[in-house]
Write a protein that holds these residues in place. Sequence first.
Motif, mmCIF file in Angstrom:
data_model
loop_
_atom_site.group_PDB
_atom_site.id
_atom_site.type_symbol
_atom_site.label_atom_id
_atom_site.label_comp_id
_atom_site.label_asym_id
_atom_site.label_seq_id
_atom_site.Cartn_x
_atom_site.Cartn_y
_atom_site.Cartn_z
ATOM 1 N N GLU A 61 -67.473 -35.648 -32.186
ATOM 2 C CA GLU A 61 -68.461 -34.582 -32.056
ATOM 3 C C GLU A 61 -69.466 -34.881 -30.940
ATOM 4 O OE1 GLU A 61 -68.356 -31.628 -33.481
ATOM 5 O OE2 GLU A 61 -66.445 -32.336 -34.265
ATOM 6 N N ARG A 62 -69.844 -36.135 -30.815
ATOM 7 C CA ARG A 62 -70.803 -36.482 -29.762
ATOM 8 C C ARG A 62 -70.132 -36.492 -28.386
ATOM 9 N NH1 ARG A 62 -75.354 -40.105 -32.955
ATOM 10 N NH2 ARG A 62 -75.796 -38.341 -34.335
ATOM 11 N N MET A 92 -70.127 -32.946 -27.330
ATOM 12 C CA MET A 92 -71.464 -32.561 -26.913
ATOM 13 C C MET A 92 -71.713 -32.982 -25.467
ATOM 14 S SD MET A 92 -75.104 -33.607 -28.700
ATOM 15 C CE MET A 92 -74.406 -33.237 -30.315
ATOM 16 N N TRP A 120 -76.187 -44.279 -30.476
ATOM 17 C CA TRP A 120 -76.096 -42.821 -30.657
ATOM 18 C C TRP A 120 -74.651 -42.348 -30.572
ATOM 19 C CZ3 TRP A 120 -74.303 -38.899 -27.400
ATOM 20 C CH2 TRP A 120 -74.543 -37.583 -27.839
ATOM 21 N N LEU A 121 -73.916 -42.844 -29.595
ATOM 22 C CA LEU A 121 -72.526 -42.431 -29.395
ATOM 23 C C LEU A 121 -71.676 -42.743 -30.621
ATOM 24 C CD1 LEU A 121 -70.645 -41.210 -27.201
ATOM 25 C CD2 LEU A 121 -70.202 -43.542 -26.422
ATOM 26 N N GLY A 141 -72.950 -43.043 -33.676
ATOM 27 C CA GLY A 141 -73.532 -42.480 -34.878
ATOM 28 C C GLY A 141 -74.532 -43.361 -35.589
ATOM 29 N N GLN A 189 -79.971 -41.331 -34.226
ATOM 30 C CA GLN A 189 -80.133 -39.983 -33.692
ATOM 31 C C GLN A 189 -80.837 -40.004 -32.339
ATOM 32 O OE1 GLN A 189 -78.729 -37.389 -35.254
ATOM 33 N NE2 GLN A 189 -77.973 -38.930 -36.691
ATOM 34 N N GLU A 192 -80.886 -40.694 -28.562
ATOM 35 C CA GLU A 192 -79.909 -40.858 -27.492
ATOM 36 C C GLU A 192 -80.329 -41.882 -26.449
ATOM 37 O OE1 GLU A 192 -78.617 -37.255 -25.636
ATOM 38 O OE2 GLU A 192 -78.944 -36.086 -27.460
#
Length: 285
Positions: free
Chosen positions: A12-13, A16, A69-70, A72, A75, A77
């Motif tokens: 998901e990231r 994004m 962040w990548l 998970g 939150q 970045e």
Amino acid sequence: MDKRDLSTVFRERLKMLLTRSDLNQSAFASAVGIDRSALSQLLSGASVRLPRAETLLNIAAEFKVSLDWLLGLSQDEGVTGEIRESLEIEEASGGFERTLIAKWHAEAAGTKIRYVPAGIPDLLRTEALVDYEAGISNKSRQAQAGETQYRIDYSRRPETDMEVCMPRHTLEIFARGLGVWDTFPAEERREQLLHMAALLDDLYPTFRLYLYDGRMRYSIPYTIFGPYRAAIYVGDMYLVLNATQPIRTLTGHFDNLIRAAEINAHEAAAFAQRLADLPLAVSRA
């Protein structure tokens, strides 16, 4: 958190970042050093495998995001400035007594070890659970048993100071025989919970287990070895951080998990005992 969950968060990231970049898939793949077919596979979710560590580093560096962040973990970045220079990759294979993980535990003796496990904490597992999990993961039963015994022995040392924090629903799912434990027999699940309760009582306070609400908080598995290093577990390898600032960042993340705990360390043994006393669902075995 199992590989499927970790892979889903990463995918998901990655999507994004692709959307933000305004690049087509070919250009995006070229920017991070992989071919278009490899990128398509990562985006499709056809496999639960993460890309190579080099690719993870390239994605984080190219698009100015942090690895935590990548993957998970956070939150936030923002890139921690030292992360790329301070990162090592270690394979998670071989007998535990021969791995760097054992060496890191020894080096950190006398300091606090902070540990977020991927499932049931290693040193709390019964032989039956070790055998079962080795069977479904195709890993060496002997190596896993050696790891369990090493961690128990380590936790009995008078200088040990170890905190473990994990979602309470992991134990509740285990007790119900759901997820990866759906074919683990009910009586063996009960024995596991009783074994856990006894060990938690025996090892306290040098070993302390905290349980938080996994619906409110999230973490991937990692271990912080005092002030020296942190190892993030990503399937068949570890991302190892040695620089001070990333270690402090992870320590802050862990402390926040502790603050959010619903079951504190002095209550954990009784919680495991209560789960053992409940009528346990019969497994599909």
